[in-house]
Design a protein around this motif. Sequence first.
Motif, PDB file in Angstrom:
ATOM      1  N   ASP A  25      13.079   4.508  34.341  1.00 23.76           N
ATOM      2  CA  ASP A  25      12.342   5.302  35.321  1.00 23.76           C
ATOM      3  C   ASP A  25      12.210   4.570  36.653  1.00 23.76           C
ATOM      4  OD1 ASP A  25      12.035   7.433  33.641  1.00 23.76           O
ATOM      5  OD2 ASP A  25      10.031   6.853  32.971  1.00 23.76           O
ATOM      6  N   THR A  29      15.468   7.677  41.422  1.00 24.01           N
ATOM      7  CA  THR A  29      14.843   8.167  42.645  1.00 24.01           C
ATOM      8  C   THR A  29      14.400   9.604  42.388  1.00 24.01           C
ATOM      9  OG1 THR A  29      16.348   6.816  43.950  1.00 24.01           O
ATOM     10  CG2 THR A  29      15.220   8.586  45.104  1.00 24.01           C
ATOM     11  N   ARG A  30      13.209   9.933  42.816  1.00 25.81           N
ATOM     12  CA  ARG A  30      12.685  11.288  42.616  1.00 25.81           C
ATOM     13  C   ARG A  30      13.544  12.296  43.385  1.00 25.81           C
ATOM     14  NH1 ARG A  30       8.035  11.763  40.063  1.00 25.81           N
ATOM     15  NH2 ARG A  30       7.660  13.808  40.944  1.00 25.81           N
ATOM     16  N   LEU A  31      13.741  13.457  42.788  1.00 26.79           N
ATOM     17  CA  LEU A  31      14.539  14.502  43.413  1.00 26.79           C
ATOM     18  C   LEU A  31      13.979  14.893  44.768  1.00 26.79           C
ATOM     19  CD1 LEU A  31      16.891  16.459  43.294  1.00 26.79           C
ATOM     20  CD2 LEU A  31      15.436  18.010  41.975  1.00 26.79           C
ATOM     21  N   SER A  32      12.682  14.918  44.917  1.00 32.50           N
ATOM     22  CA  SER A  32      12.075  15.281  46.198  1.00 32.50           C
ATOM     23  C   SER A  32      12.484  14.296  47.299  1.00 32.50           C
ATOM     24  CB  SER A  32      10.556  15.350  46.083  1.00 32.50           C
ATOM     25  OG  SER A  32      10.037  14.110  45.669  1.00 32.50           O
ATOM     26  N   VAL A  33      12.610  13.034  46.965  1.00 32.85           N
ATOM     27  CA  VAL A  33      13.037  12.029  47.946  1.00 32.85           C
ATOM     28  C   VAL A  33      14.504  12.228  48.302  1.00 32.85           C
ATOM     29  CG1 VAL A  33      13.374   9.552  48.342  1.00 32.85           C
ATOM     30  CG2 VAL A  33      11.320  10.362  47.173  1.00 32.85           C
TER      31      VAL A  33
END
Length: 46
Positions: A25, A29-33
């Motif tokens: 985790d 990288t978060r999808l929103s980023v």
Amino acid sequence: MSIKLEDEDAKVLPVPAGNTAYITDAQMTRLSVILSDFNSVFEEIE
């Protein structure tokens, strides 16, 4: 091209789970980023 298979019951063996590579985790990288970065680069394209 066609592949003909015999009409018979079959079993699919599971994939071995030992010694596999995976992403933790902390490395993801978060999808929103990702979307924010993408939009900031390509927002001017029409």
